[in-house]
Design an enzyme around this catalytic site. Structure first.
Site, PDB file in Angstrom:
ATOM      1  CE  LYS A 128       0.878   1.382   4.271  1.00  0.00           C
ATOM      2  NZ  LYS A 128       1.555   2.876   4.550  1.00  0.00           N
ATOM      3  N   GLY A 178       4.565  -3.920   4.096  1.00  0.00           N
ATOM      4  CA  GLY A 178       4.856  -5.275   3.845  1.00  0.00           C
ATOM      5  C   GLY A 178       4.654  -6.379   4.864  1.00  0.00           C
ATOM      6  N   GLY A 179       4.955  -6.139   6.064  1.00  0.00           N
ATOM      7  CA  GLY A 179       4.865  -6.858   7.277  1.00  0.00           C
ATOM      8  C   GLY A 179       3.410  -7.171   7.471  1.00  0.00           C
ATOM      9  CB  SER A 180       0.587  -4.857   7.708  1.00  0.00           C
ATOM     10  OG  SER A 180       0.997  -3.955   8.681  1.00  0.00           O
ATOM     11  CG  ASP A 212      -0.389  -0.008   8.060  1.00  0.00           C
ATOM     12  OD1 ASP A 212      -1.301   0.911   8.006  1.00  0.00           O
ATOM     13  OD2 ASP A 212       0.685   0.191   7.819  1.00  0.00           O
ATOM     14  CB  VAL A 249      11.520  -5.162   4.436  1.00  0.00           C
ATOM     15  CG1 VAL A 249      11.372  -5.151   5.868  1.00  0.00           C
ATOM     16  CG2 VAL A 249      11.170  -6.416   3.495  1.00  0.00           C
ATOM     17  CB  ALA A 250      11.810  -1.082   7.043  1.00  0.00           C
ATOM     18  N   GLY A 266       7.387   1.687   4.404  1.00  0.00           N
ATOM     19  CA  GLY A 266       6.403   2.610   4.494  1.00  0.00           C
ATOM     20  C   GLY A 266       5.028   2.023   3.515  1.00  0.00           C
ATOM     21  CG  MET A 267       5.755   0.720   0.075  1.00  0.00           C
ATOM     22  SD  MET A 267       6.211   0.232  -1.448  1.00  0.00           S
ATOM     23  CE  MET A 267       4.849  -0.238  -2.416  1.00  0.00           C
TER      24      MET A 267
END
Length: 321
Positions: A17, A116-118, A151, A110-111, A113-114
């Site tokens: 996102k 990725g982990g969520s 998120d 990764v890390a 602001g997109m």
């Protein structure tokens, strides 16, 4: 539960996102800031395979695999365990589901602001619900998603949506058509969201923050999918904090705007910079210009909005609990 059959597996595709608007208000009693944000899911995807296993595990493959933890604090693994814990009360499962092995094909930066982990957590919820045949709807998964992160609920559904509260109270934005983006992604260190909010607090120390608000201009522009109007309405209250921690991002923003982007902003807590363009041809021209001009970074051409976490492969019979 029946004996583990490793042939039982489900694969879920999930997007990243960007934030088209992020309005940050005062800190709440729970330590989070009051937020109003506009999310848009865009066409860069992770794939998460969920497979019946003898023990819980997670591993990552793909371009950003080396930045993904394989420990118990991995958000996708936490999501799978949380759903297993709640399966009996949520879906009337006869017994608590057994372990799964998660494989994450990591293409969302990764890390950055997109989220990725969520995104991987949302995919794990959807994949495990399918594997365990829980018969639950996305709406049923939202409370669990909100426990995992602000998120995660949005990435169950995708599209374009307004998030309020911590960002996890989601309302869809009606729109038609798509817009084109060029994303500049750092090849160096990312930015941790808590660090960016801490810098935001430092920059606003002693100030009384207004309640966050949604831009009616942005909502109107999204309904019409007017690139120029959307570009003018882009906003991120965390951008000054991200630029304070990563001054090099200002050079990226300036380069993209000089090269003709309709609008630009740091996405979320950064350091990804999102440039809005008017067409696929403009996206190609801008990406080539950024690559030639620098600063160095990965450059992605994406469109939005796209749908959220979706099952793309399901092999073998589902587990009966």
């Amino acid at each position: 539960m029946t004996a583990v059959d490793p042939a039982l597996r489900v694969t879920v595709r999930v997007p990243g996102k960007i934030n088209l608007e992020l309005s940050v208000g005062p800190r709440r009693e729970d330590g989070y800031h009051e937020l109003v944000t506009v999310f848009q899911a865009v066409s860069v995807y992770d794939r998460v395979m969920v497979q019946a296993a003898d023990e819980w595990s997670v591993r990552a493959v793909g371009p950003y695999a080396d930045r993904v933890p394989d420990t118990e604090d991995n958000l996708a693994l936490r999501a799978a365990r949380l759903l297993a814990d709640r399966a009996v009360e949520m879906a009337g499962a006869g017994t608590r589901p057994g372990p799964v092995a998660l494989t994450v094909e990591k293409k969302i930066p990764v890390a950055a602001g997109m989220a990725g982990g969520s995104a991987d957590a949302a995919a794990a919820l959807v994949g495990c619900a399918e594997l365990w045949d829980l018969g639950v709807l996305r709406d049923d998964l939202e409370p669990l998603a909100a426990e995992l992160g602000a998120d995660v609920p949005f990435l169950l559904h995708g599209g374009t949506a307004v998030g309020s509260g911590r960002g996890d109270d989601i309302s869809p934005v009606l729109s038609r058509g798509e817009v084109h983006w060029v994303l500049w992604v750092t090849t160096g260190d990312g930015l941790a969201t808590p660090a960016v909010f801490a810098e935001f607090d430092r920059l606003h120390e002693g100030q009384e923050l207004d309640l966050p608000s949604l831009s009616p201009q942005l909502v109107s522009a999204l309904r019409r999918m007017d690139p120029d109007a959307i570009g003018t309405a882009l906003r991120n209250d965390l951008q000054p904090a991200a630029l304070s921690l990563r001054p090099d991002l200002q050079e990226v923003l300036d380069a993209g705007l000089d090269l003709g982007a309709r609008g630009a902003l740091v996405s979320g807590s950064g350091p990804t910079v999102a440039f809005l363009v008017g067409s696929q041809a403009e996206a190609l021209d801008l990406s080539m210009g950024l690559a030639a001009r620098g600063p160095a970074g990965d450059i992605l051409r994406v469109t939005g909005p796209v749908g959220g976490a979706a099952v793309v492969d399901s092999r073998g019979a589902r587990l009966r609990l």
